[in-house]
Design a protein around this motif. Structure first.
Motif, PDB file in Angstrom:
ATOM      1  N   PHE A 268       8.132   8.415  55.574  1.00 17.06           N
ATOM      2  CA  PHE A 268       6.747   8.858  55.374  1.00 17.06           C
ATOM      3  C   PHE A 268       6.435   8.843  53.878  1.00 17.06           C
ATOM      4  O   PHE A 268       6.294   9.900  53.252  1.00 17.06           O
ATOM      5  CB  PHE A 268       6.538  10.248  55.976  1.00 17.06           C
ATOM      6  N   PRO A 269       6.308   7.662  53.308  1.00 14.28           N
ATOM      7  CA  PRO A 269       6.208   7.543  51.843  1.00 14.28           C
ATOM      8  C   PRO A 269       4.867   7.958  51.254  1.00 14.28           C
ATOM      9  O   PRO A 269       4.715   7.953  50.035  1.00 14.28           O
ATOM     10  CB  PRO A 269       6.455   6.050  51.618  1.00 14.28           C
ATOM     11  N   GLN A 270       3.903   8.333  52.095  1.00 10.92           N
ATOM     12  CA  GLN A 270       2.579   8.668  51.571  1.00 10.92           C
ATOM     13  C   GLN A 270       2.571   9.967  50.769  1.00 10.92           C
ATOM     14  O   GLN A 270       1.706  10.173  49.925  1.00 10.92           O
ATOM     15  CB  GLN A 270       1.569   8.783  52.721  1.00 10.92           C
ATOM     16  N   THR A 271       3.526  10.875  51.058  1.00  9.68           N
ATOM     17  CA  THR A 271       3.559  12.174  50.383  1.00  9.68           C
ATOM     18  C   THR A 271       4.649  12.174  49.315  1.00  9.68           C
ATOM     19  O   THR A 271       5.813  11.936  49.624  1.00  9.68           O
ATOM     20  CB  THR A 271       3.828  13.307  51.389  1.00  9.68           C
ATOM     21  N   PRO A 272       4.300  12.455  48.066  1.00  8.14           N
ATOM     22  CA  PRO A 272       5.291  12.411  46.990  1.00  8.14           C
ATOM     23  C   PRO A 272       6.161  13.657  46.932  1.00  8.14           C
ATOM     24  O   PRO A 272       5.871  14.670  47.579  1.00  8.14           O
ATOM     25  CB  PRO A 272       4.411  12.313  45.736  1.00  8.14           C
TER      26      PRO A 272
END
Length: 521
Positions: free
Chosen positions: A431-435
């Protein structure tokens, strides 16, 4: 409910754990267990946000009579938080009393490292019978019995809402008649309590799958909220949205009323981080939820219906204690493992450091021991282990980061109780959208720091802006508070050996356009 016994691997598994050294820290043992030691039941739900309970009034018409009873006759902690708003890290923090960067279960794939001590082991040493029933989710697909529990019922990964496949004390048990997970787990919990000897102090950890997405309610609850009106949060839509030009795959078209709500709270969309704006159209955004698989309104109502099963489970447990005259010597704790967003900042899911993600329900019910009240103290999930041990007369082990809040239950004050809480979330490949996210929160301010991206940090005055609609990170009059909180963040990380991000060697399913071809990377 029909169940099928497939095969047994009880003997080798239990034999293995019989000889594993626990390496527990030196903690003075309590006196031998007596009838005066209270029973403790810890009920954990998944993705249940802090305000979606009937008594809060957040959702008109939401019926949670048993949660309401716990709040009315027990203690409600409205300022309860997790250290990481994600299943496995939060559950590991509950069981170990440690921050995520300490126990190193930093995501849903990372296995638990060797040497972790789960607090029920100390209860076993002090005469308690212990049981774990439900979702474990550390080590992901491994549902083998873990140290610290005399009785074990669990399942692999997230499990399924219908026809669960369970590991019951080393035996594989599969249901095949549309049995519902929340009901099955509750039945196992009740059966185990009924099997105990009289005056035997016990600790039960009832860990539900619900209300994790996808939200699937029990058949008896389907459609219970089909006509439920939905009040959209004021930060769901940008304040300059033109309702007639707005397009979305999954979110409803905003009305003029919703746009005015955003304007009324002063939603400062210009200072919203770019990653938040971009996520609106992703897996965890309102405009393309789960790749467009379900509409927002249906998603919201199914969640409410799934909550009903959790509330009924709580009711069955309380009723059993009442019927067996055990309410006077039992402490029941209800908590969520993390919160969940329903449109705030254009997001769904958790992970981020906004209130609806990091805040959780926390109720403590013990009519024979505590007076009803609401307590405003800031509690974290790392405090559960120390508190349960304290109830049993056991000192907090030295490796735990949390503290007991038993004095709060007894109506006493804790003068040096924390005045701020810390939050951490580590970027996940699936889930790379959240840093990677760190946050510090006091009773008034919140500072959020993002790593690994070219973007803005955030600072909110929660007293004036409970919706976190106005990012004050550039506000001249708040720079001293921002600096102080940034310094506090690094002091915390430094003092708890958290300055190194604990990367883990794990393989995860492909999640890009080629996911259907399988494989890991």
């Amino acid at each position: 409910m029909k169940k099928v016994l497939l095969f047994s691997f009880l003997i080798p598994v239990l034999a293995l754990f019989a000889f594993l050294p626990l390496q527990r820290s030196e903690v003075p043992p309590a006196s031998p267990a007596t009838a005066d030691q209270p029973n403790v039941i810890f009920i954990l739900s998944d993705d249940h946000r802090y305000d979606f309970m009937g008594f809060t009034g957040k959702v008109p018409g939401l019926r949670t009579p048993n949660m309401d009873r716990m709040a009315r006759e027990g203690i409600h902690f409205p300022n309860a938080f997790v250290t990481t708003a994600l299943c496995s890290p939060s559950r590991a923090s509950i069981l170990t009393g440690q921050f995520s960067h300490v126990h190193e279960v930093i995501d849903n794939q990372a296995p638990a490292k060797e040497g972790l001590i789960y607090f029920p082991s100390y209860l076993q040493d002090n005469g308690y019978k212990t049981a774990f029933v439900g979702k474990w989710h550390m080590g992901h697909y491994n549902d083998d019995p873990r140290p610290g529990f005399d009785h074990w019922v669990s399942f692999q990964g997230q499990g399924t809402y219908y026809d669960p496949n369970l590991n019951v004390n080393g035996e594989r048990v599969v249901y095949n008649d549309s049995s519902y997970m929340s009901d099955v787990l509750t039945d196992y919990a009740l059966e185990w309590m009924k099997s105990l000897e009289e005056d035997q102090p016990f600790f039960l950890y009832l860990s539900h799958k619900a209300v994790h997405a996808e939200f699937l309610p029990a058949p008896r609850h389907r459609g219970a909220y089909a006509d439920q009106p939905i009040s959209y949060p004021p930060t769901m839509y940008p304040p300059d949205t033109n309702p007639w030009e707005y397009t979305s795959v999954t979110a409803p078209k905003p009305t003029q009323q919703e746009i005015q709500a955003a304007q009324k709270v002063g939603y400062d969309y210009a200072n919203v981080p770019n990653w938040v704006k971009a996520q609106r159209g992703s897996w965890h955004g309102v405009d393309y939820m789960y790749n467009g698989q379900i509409e927002f309104n249906d998603f919201y109502r199914r969640y409410l219906e799934t909550v009903l099963g959790i509330d009924e489970s709580i009711g069955q447990v309380l009723n059993y204690l009442e019927e067996t005259s055990q309410l006077e010597n039992t402490v029941v704790i209800y908590m969520g493992d993390n919160g969940f967003s329903f449109g705030e900042h254009g997001l769904i899911d958790k992970r981020h450091a906004y209130e609806e993600s990091m805040k959780v329900p926390l109720l403590v019910y013990a009519p024979g021991m505590i007076e009803p009240k609401t307590h405003e103290g800031m509690i974290q999930n790392i405090d559960i282990g120390p508190t349960v041990l304290d109830l049993a007369g056991i000192e907090t082990p030295e490796q735990m980061n949390g503290r007991s809040f038993v004095p709060f239950l007894q109506g006493e004050n804790i003068p040096d109780w924390r005045q701020q809480i810390f939050y951490e979330y580590y970027w996940e490949r699936p889930f790379p959208q959240t840093p990677t996210t760190y946050a510090v929160r006091t009773d008034r301010y919140k500072f959020i720091k993002y790593l690994g991206i070219w973007d803005t940090n955030e600072f909110f005055d929660l007293q004036d802006d409970p919706n976190e609609a106005r990012n004050l990170i550039r506000s001249p009059e708040h720079q001293s508070e921002i600096k102080a909180m940034n310094d506090a963040l690094y002091d915390w990380l430094e003092s708890t050996e958290g300055l190194k991000i604990p990367l883990k060697r794990v393989g995860v399913p492909r999640t890009g356009a080629d996911w259907k071809y399988g494989g890991t990377y």
